[in-house]
Scaffold this active site. Structure first.
Site, PDB file in Angstrom:
ATOM      1  N   CYS A   1       0.862  -1.165   0.000  1.00  0.00           N
ATOM      2  CA  CYS A   1       0.000   0.000   0.000  1.00  0.00           C
ATOM      3  C   CYS A   1       0.906   1.224   0.000  1.00  0.00           C
ATOM      4  CB  CYS A   1      -0.855  -0.010   1.255  1.00  0.00           C
ATOM      5  SG  CYS A   1      -1.716  -1.577   1.473  1.00  0.00           S
TER       6      CYS A   1
ATOM      7  N   ARG B   1       0.813   2.186  -5.967  1.00  0.00           N
ATOM      8  CA  ARG B   1       1.133   1.102  -5.035  1.00  0.00           C
ATOM      9  C   ARG B   1      -0.102   0.301  -4.638  1.00  0.00           C
ATOM     10  NH1 ARG B   1       6.055   1.829  -2.734  1.00  0.00           N
ATOM     11  NH2 ARG B   1       5.489   0.535  -0.953  1.00  0.00           N
TER      12      ARG B   1
ATOM     13  N   TRP C   1      -3.887  -1.733  -1.205  1.00  0.00           N
ATOM     14  CA  TRP C   1      -3.913  -2.920  -2.056  1.00  0.00           C
ATOM     15  C   TRP C   1      -4.239  -4.053  -1.099  1.00  0.00           C
ATOM     16  CZ3 TRP C   1      -1.288  -7.613  -2.621  1.00  0.00           C
ATOM     17  CH2 TRP C   1      -1.428  -8.242  -3.870  1.00  0.00           C
TER      18      TRP C   1
ATOM     19  N   ASN D   1       1.630  -0.531   5.944  1.00  0.00           N
ATOM     20  CA  ASN D   1       1.944  -1.232   4.701  1.00  0.00           C
ATOM     21  C   ASN D   1       2.721  -2.480   5.074  1.00  0.00           C
ATOM     22  OD1 ASN D   1       2.609  -1.948   2.071  1.00  0.00           O
ATOM     23  ND2 ASN D   1       4.389  -0.591   2.026  1.00  0.00           N
ATOM     24  N   GLY D   2       2.164  -3.647   4.744  1.00  0.00           N
ATOM     25  CA  GLY D   2       2.842  -4.893   5.094  1.00  0.00           C
ATOM     26  C   GLY D   2       1.824  -5.914   5.544  1.00  0.00           C
TER      27      GLY D   2
ATOM     28  N   GLU E   1       7.593 -11.378 -22.202  1.00  0.00           N
ATOM     29  CA  GLU E   1       7.376 -10.030 -21.674  1.00  0.00           C
ATOM     30  C   GLU E   1       6.277  -9.307 -22.461  1.00  0.00           C
ATOM     31  OE1 GLU E   1       7.942  -8.499 -19.107  1.00  0.00           O
ATOM     32  OE2 GLU E   1       7.764  -6.371 -19.608  1.00  0.00           O
TER      33      GLU E   1
ATOM     34  N   LYS F   1       2.871  -7.864 -20.784  1.00  0.00           N
ATOM     35  CA  LYS F   1       2.388  -6.481 -20.935  1.00  0.00           C
ATOM     36  C   LYS F   1       0.936  -6.489 -21.398  1.00  0.00           C
ATOM     37  CE  LYS F   1       4.629  -4.676 -19.084  1.00  0.00           C
ATOM     38  NZ  LYS F   1       5.774  -5.248 -18.471  1.00  0.00           N
TER      39      LYS F   1
ATOM     40  N   GLU G   1      -1.480  -7.777 -18.609  1.00  0.00           N
ATOM     41  CA  GLU G   1      -1.481  -6.862 -17.468  1.00  0.00           C
ATOM     42  C   GLU G   1      -2.386  -5.645 -17.693  1.00  0.00           C
ATOM     43  OE1 GLU G   1       2.580  -5.684 -16.919  1.00  0.00           O
ATOM     44  OE2 GLU G   1       2.336  -5.452 -14.774  1.00  0.00           O
TER      45      GLU G   1
ATOM     46  N   HIS H   1       3.823 -28.542 -29.214  1.00  0.00           N
ATOM     47  CA  HIS H   1       3.789 -29.604 -28.198  1.00  0.00           C
ATOM     48  C   HIS H   1       2.578 -29.456 -27.278  1.00  0.00           C
ATOM     49  CE1 HIS H   1       7.644 -31.136 -29.460  1.00  0.00           C
ATOM     50  NE2 HIS H   1       8.163 -29.912 -29.389  1.00  0.00           N
TER      51      HIS H   1
ATOM     52  N   LYS I   1       2.450  -1.591  -8.064  1.00  0.00           N
ATOM     53  CA  LYS I   1       3.781  -1.423  -8.652  1.00  0.00           C
ATOM     54  C   LYS I   1       4.869  -2.094  -7.816  1.00  0.00           C
ATOM     55  CE  LYS I   1       6.570   0.869 -11.551  1.00  0.00           C
ATOM     56  NZ  LYS I   1       6.508   0.204 -12.843  1.00  0.00           N
TER      57      LYS I   1
HETATM   58  O1  M6R Z   1      10.161  -4.081  -8.629  1.00  0.00           O
HETATM   59  P1  M6R Z   1      10.433  -5.399  -9.282  1.00  0.00           P
HETATM   60  O2  M6R Z   1      11.165  -5.276 -10.564  1.00  0.00           O
HETATM   61  O3  M6R Z   1      11.096  -6.380  -8.372  1.00  0.00           O
HETATM   62  O4  M6R Z   1       8.990  -5.967  -9.613  1.00  0.00           O
HETATM   63  C1  M6R Z   1       8.809  -7.272 -10.074  1.00  0.00           C
HETATM   64  C2  M6R Z   1       7.421  -7.468 -10.616  1.00  0.00           C
HETATM   65  O5  M6R Z   1       6.465  -7.284  -9.615  1.00  0.00           O
HETATM   66  C3  M6R Z   1       7.123  -6.487 -11.764  1.00  0.00           C
HETATM   67  O6  M6R Z   1       8.060  -6.601 -12.774  1.00  0.00           O
HETATM   68  C4  M6R Z   1       5.727  -6.762 -12.350  1.00  0.00           C
HETATM   69  O7  M6R Z   1       5.728  -7.975 -13.021  1.00  0.00           O
HETATM   70  C5  M6R Z   1       5.337  -5.598 -13.257  1.00  0.00           C
HETATM   71  N1  M6R Z   1       4.010  -5.176 -12.957  1.00  0.00           N
HETATM   72  C6  M6R Z   1       5.408  -5.935 -14.684  1.00  0.00           C
HETATM   73  O8  M6R Z   1       4.980  -4.919 -15.523  1.00  0.00           O
END
Ligand code: M6R
Length: 594
Positions: free
Chosen positions: A2, A27, A71, A97-98, A467, A471, A474, A490, A589
């Protein structure tokens, strides 16, 4: 994961908290709230985003307050579960946060003692613990409450009639903004930058007592000095600058990010061995650990290092690493994390170090937890990345990996010169992809109509397919999977057909012929195929349904240009579908929970 913030000073706290919370929404953003302390405490909270909260607030003159954007971990997003949480008497308010591991036991204990807890959250035990221990000394009560908690408890507390914020940091970032007759505390720097560029990074175990004119930090009961840092980037860097979304702005910053990251490495490079901060040690038995997009950067890193340095590289998701039976010993480990706060990565580092591995961290955030946990840090220079979906930080991570491998490259001098030259030209090549944005947006319009998409690549571009798929799913909520081109036959072939398009990365290298064969097989199953192909490719226009042209670069650097095109593709698909691009549902994030 959060976002939390606190303000104390000579101004009204309410607008400052709202502004800062807006900067922390990346966050978590399922609910939010603020509390202002005067002689009493007023709490305002609700589900939804900060803008909605602002509309229901009654103006308040109080100059001490805390805020939270959530979050959800314990309990669904709801008004009652939103922070701040209070004690029975409503005199204490806490944002957190935690996750608190022993919260069930603490809840039971507090209930037996007559405390009534209203929410499903773990956080609510904190104000009740403070209330339990309060005997006229707020600071001591917070310290005693913290002493009861097992888990991650980064938090800020306020109390009616008290002109102090008391904060504790454990396992998530917390930064104090040192102002003039005012001080702030927040989970991240952008929340502070409108008020000050002078910051103190708290460390695990720190308890900070902050008034309008003073900051006191304690560790294990003793007052200690924590350095004040000057932030070099501005609020402008963290704003949209005319782009519709942060994501588009951040993709467009990639040429600059490559230049800045390379310039930074070059300026520090006195000898080849200094380039990476690895101290010229041998580069053997390498293990790379990361999560999500950073994990994909690690997978590209495997191809880069194995190709250039000719040593085997093991890449693992940090969250799975702790489950593998044998922890490696005596290795060179590289952990990659843009935020520097990913809990799975921090836990992996503990395990690595316990077994005598040397750890280099690649991160974008100065002073983040990973920088303290690792032996050495290589910074990427991407600047603040606000969009939840990582883009420019991924590209910067790739640049760091090239730079890390190049001094150890087992290639002749001419090839090394060629590679360094190509690396320096990458910003221009990436700009060419960006200039092709309209063409990519047109293909995105078509792709937006589908529910399932496969991405395929081979060799160094296999992780780029992964990746690209990440994207897309996501931010556009389309189900997408990244596959090695040869693997599709396969099993996943059973899903191919007119309704399942395939995006193929076919820029030219030694995998070109086999991937052409894969595309022919896919076309025979009637899947529409969009390819990323080099501008001089004369096979793809006849074979594929759509071709996104990509400037030719050395195959080793093709991930950088290819991912730029796939990021734009995902962006325009999500835009076509009307998705909240910068803040996708259910995500955050910085992932500071397991
Ligand atoms: O801060 P980090 O690079 O360790 O984060 C890792 C993942 O949480 C982060 O890359 C996540 O997959 C992103 N939302 C991807 O766009």
């Amino acid at each position: 994961m959060c976002g939390i913030v606190g303000y104390i000073g000579d101004k009204k706290a309410q607008p400052i908290l709202l502004n800062a919370l807006g900067k922390l929404e990346y966050r978590g953003y399922d609910s939010c709230g603020i509390a202002i302390a005067n002689k009493s405490i007023e709490v305002y909270k609700d589900v939804g985003r900060v803008k909605a909260l602002a509309k229901i607030l009654e103006p308040h003159n109080g100059k001490v307050g805390i805020g939270h954007t959530r979050w959800a971990t314990h309990g669904e997003p709801s008004k009652i579960n939103a922070h701040p949480h209070s004690d029975c008497a409503g005199k204490i308010a806490v944002v957190h946060n935690g996750t608190i591991n022993n919260f069930s036991r603490l809840r039971e204990m507090l209930a037996e003692e007559g405390h009534v807890l209203a929410s499903e959250t773990d956080t609510e035990v904190i104000p009740h613990l403070i209330e339990k221990y309060y005997d006229g000394d707020f600071e001591k009560a917070v310290e005693m409450a913290v002493g009861e908690i097992d888990g991650a408890y980064t938090m800020i507390a306020i109390m009616a009639g008290e002109s102090r914020l008391i904060a504790a940091r454990k396992d998530s970032p917390l930064i104090i903004g040192v102002g003039d007759r005012e001080n702030l505390i927040a989970s991240d720097v952008p929340a502070l930058l409108d008020y000050t560029s002078r910051v103190i990074y708290l460390e695990d175990g720190d308890i900070a007592v902050v008034s309008a004119s003073d900051v006191k930090v304690k560790q294990n009961g003793a007052v200690i000095d924590r350095e004040v840092h000057e932030i070099s980037w501005s609020m402008e860097d963290a704003q949209k600058g005319g782009y519709e979304h942060f994501m588009l702005k951040e993709i467009h910053e990639q040429p600059k990010v490559i230049r800045d990251t390379l310039t930074d490495y070059l300026s520090k490079a006195e000898t080849a061995a200094d380039l990476t901060g690895m101290g010229g040690g041998s580069l053997e038995n390498i293990i790379i650990l990361a999560c999500g997009t950073s994990y994909h950067a690690g997978l590209v890193g495997k191809y880069i290092i194995e190709d250039l340095v000719n040593v085997p590289v093991r890449v693992e998701m940090a969250d799975e690493f702790s489950l593998s039976g044998q922890s490696p010993a005596g290795n060179q480990a590289i952990v990659i994390t843009q935020s520097g706060e990913t809990l799975d990565v921090l836990k992996a580092i503990k395990r690595l170090k316990a077994n005598g591995n040397r750890v280099i961290a690649v991160t974008n955030v100065v002073g983040s937890s990973v920088t303290r946990a690792a032996d050495r840090t290589i910074y990427t220079r991407a600047g603040p990345e606000i969009c939840v979906a990582a883009t420019k930080t991924f590209v910067a991570q790739l640049i760091a990996l090239y730079w890390l491998a190049l001094p150890y490259a087992r290639v002749n001098a001419a090839r090394l010169d060629e590679l360094v030259l190509e690396l320096r030209q990458l910003p221009v090549k990436v700009q060419q992809v960006l200039d092709n944005e309209a063409e990519i947006a047109a293909y995105a319009k078509k792709l937006a109509a589908y529910d399932n998409v496969f991405y395929i690549g081979k060799g160094i571009n296999y992780p780029i397919a992964m990746e690209g798929a990440l994207k897309l799913k996501e931010i556009s909520y389309i189900h997408a999977e990244g596959y090695a081109a040869g693997e599709l036959k396969h099993g996943p072939f059973s899903l191919l057909g007119e309704k399942t398009p395939v995006v193929a990365v076919v820029t030219q290298d030694n995998t070109y012929e086999p991937i052409v064969t894969s595309i022919k097989e896919i076309k025979a199953r009637h899947s529409p195929v969009i390819v990323l192909a080099n501008e001089d490719d004369d096979v793809m226009p006849d074979l594929a349904d759509s071709v996104i042209t990509i400037p030719r670069v050395d195959p080793l650097f093709s991930p950088v240009v290819n991912i730029t095109a796939l990021q734009l593709l995902a962006y325009f698909v999500a835009k076509e579908r009307g998705c909240p691009i910068d803040f996708p549902r259910n995500l955050a994030k910085t992932v500071t929970v397991e």
